[in-house]
Design an enzyme around this catalytic site. Structure first.
Site, PDB file in Angstrom:
ATOM      1  N   HIS A  49     -66.420  15.275  61.155  1.00 12.25           N
ATOM      2  CA  HIS A  49     -67.559  15.863  60.457  1.00 12.25           C
ATOM      3  C   HIS A  49     -68.811  15.770  61.317  1.00 12.25           C
ATOM      4  O   HIS A  49     -68.920  14.908  62.184  1.00 12.25           O
ATOM      5  CB  HIS A  49     -67.814  15.165  59.111  1.00 12.25           C
ATOM      6  CG  HIS A  49     -67.967  13.676  59.216  1.00 12.25           C
ATOM      7  ND1 HIS A  49     -66.881  12.831  59.331  1.00 12.25           N
ATOM      8  CD2 HIS A  49     -69.059  12.872  59.237  1.00 12.25           C
ATOM      9  CE1 HIS A  49     -67.295  11.587  59.399  1.00 12.25           C
ATOM     10  NE2 HIS A  49     -68.617  11.579  59.360  1.00 12.25           N
TER      11      HIS A  49
ATOM     12  N   ILE B  66     -73.836  11.322  50.514  1.00 10.11           N
ATOM     13  CA  ILE B  66     -74.172  10.528  49.323  1.00 10.11           C
ATOM     14  C   ILE B  66     -75.133   9.370  49.645  1.00 10.11           C
ATOM     15  O   ILE B  66     -75.804   8.847  48.751  1.00 10.11           O
ATOM     16  CB  ILE B  66     -72.871  10.010  48.648  1.00 10.11           C
ATOM     17  CG1 ILE B  66     -73.084   9.704  47.185  1.00 10.11           C
ATOM     18  CG2 ILE B  66     -72.292   8.822  49.378  1.00 10.11           C
ATOM     19  CD1 ILE B  66     -73.289  10.898  46.317  1.00 10.11           C
TER      20      ILE B  66
ATOM     21  N   HIS C 130     -72.965  15.379  60.926  1.00 14.42           N
ATOM     22  CA  HIS C 130     -74.120  15.102  60.068  1.00 14.42           C
ATOM     23  C   HIS C 130     -75.255  16.034  60.495  1.00 14.42           C
ATOM     24  O   HIS C 130     -75.629  16.046  61.676  1.00 14.42           O
ATOM     25  CB  HIS C 130     -74.620  13.665  60.265  1.00 14.42           C
ATOM     26  CG  HIS C 130     -73.665  12.594  59.866  1.00 14.42           C
ATOM     27  ND1 HIS C 130     -73.815  11.848  58.712  1.00 14.42           N
ATOM     28  CD2 HIS C 130     -72.557  12.109  60.466  1.00 14.42           C
ATOM     29  CE1 HIS C 130     -72.838  10.955  58.627  1.00 14.42           C
ATOM     30  NE2 HIS C 130     -72.058  11.081  59.684  1.00 14.42           N
TER      31      HIS C 130
HETATM   32  P1  AMP Z   1     -69.416   8.325  59.579  1.00 15.85           P
HETATM   33  O1  AMP Z   1     -67.929   8.373  59.343  1.00 15.85           O
HETATM   34  O2  AMP Z   1     -69.872   7.018  60.158  1.00 15.85           O
HETATM   35  O3  AMP Z   1     -69.905   9.491  60.390  1.00 15.85           O
HETATM   36  O4  AMP Z   1     -70.148   8.417  58.174  1.00 15.85           O
HETATM   37  C1  AMP Z   1     -69.517   8.921  57.029  1.00 15.85           C
HETATM   38  C2  AMP Z   1     -70.567   9.409  56.065  1.00 15.85           C
HETATM   39  O5  AMP Z   1     -69.909   9.888  54.904  1.00 15.85           O
HETATM   40  C3  AMP Z   1     -71.585   8.354  55.616  1.00 15.85           C
HETATM   41  O6  AMP Z   1     -72.889   8.793  55.937  1.00 15.85           O
HETATM   42  C4  AMP Z   1     -71.354   8.269  54.100  1.00 15.85           C
HETATM   43  O7  AMP Z   1     -72.562   8.087  53.385  1.00 15.85           O
HETATM   44  C5  AMP Z   1     -70.714   9.600  53.793  1.00 15.85           C
HETATM   45  N1  AMP Z   1     -69.885   9.572  52.603  1.00 15.85           N
HETATM   46  C6  AMP Z   1     -68.886   8.701  52.317  1.00 15.85           C
HETATM   47  N2  AMP Z   1     -68.354   8.982  51.109  1.00 15.85           N
HETATM   48  C7  AMP Z   1     -69.012  10.061  50.627  1.00 15.85           C
HETATM   49  C8  AMP Z   1     -68.943  10.813  49.424  1.00 15.85           C
HETATM   50  N3  AMP Z   1     -68.053  10.531  48.449  1.00 15.85           N
HETATM   51  N4  AMP Z   1     -69.803  11.858  49.261  1.00 15.85           N
HETATM   52  C9  AMP Z   1     -70.701  12.160  50.233  1.00 15.85           C
HETATM   53  N5  AMP Z   1     -70.825  11.484  51.389  1.00 15.85           N
HETATM   54  C10 AMP Z   1     -69.994  10.441  51.583  1.00 15.85           C
END
Ligand code: AMP
Length: 132
Positions: free
Chosen positions: A93, A30, A95
């Site tokens: 997850h 997002i 990226h």
């Molecule tokens: P990280 O945990 O640091 O690897 O990053 C978590 C990622 O999840 C970030 O890039 C956020 O932008 C993404 N994120 C958090 N909430 C949502 C959501 N509701 N939909 C899509 N992406 C999300």
């Protein structure tokens, strides 16, 4: 409490969905750092990616590979890179970040502006080429 990614997987929170199978779910980030920035998430709620059982970790990477192939063919970046951080959402997850030019900023913590319409178009383009 369920993570935000579990809520997405269960349809409680909307997302720009890319693909799903029995074990994994993929959707657009997002706060994309590049057009087509995608998250690949094992449905099993485990925080740290290196706590995943070996077979699930391997499968996560194979799913990421298939989705990267669809990103490459639909959006034509130079290539697709991967980032694993997990500092924000405690649900493992990967990226997938398309890289369009060598100077592109390749780190989390910023985002590019993409309209909701374009996000949907991007998701549709990528998902059309995915088979996981
Ligand atoms: P990280 O945990 O640091 O690897 O990053 C978590 C990622 O999840 C970030 O890039 C956020 O932008 C993404 N994120 C958090 N909430 C949502 C959501 N509701 N939909 C899509 N992406 C999300």
């Amino acid at each position: 409490m369920a993570t935000v990614f579990t809520k997405i997987i269960e349809g409680e929170i909307p997302c720009y969905k890319i693909a799903e199978n029995n074990t994994h779910f993929a959707f657009l980030d997002i706060n994309p750092i590049a057009k087509g920035h995608t998250l690949v998430v094992p449905k099993k709620e485990i925080d740290y990616i290196f706590d995943l059982p070996d077979d699930l970790l391997s499968e996560t990477m194979v799913v990421a590979k298939k989705i990267a192939a669809a990103i490459d063919s639909s959006l034509s970046p130079i290539r697709t890179g991967i980032i694993v951080e997990g500092l924000e959402v405690p649900h493992a997850h990967i990226h997938l970040v398309p890289i369009y030019k060598p100077s592109q900023k390749f780190s989390l913590g910023h985002s590019v502006d993409i309209s909701e319409n374009e996000m949907q178009e991007i998701a549709d383009k990528i998902s059309a080429g995915v088979n996981i």
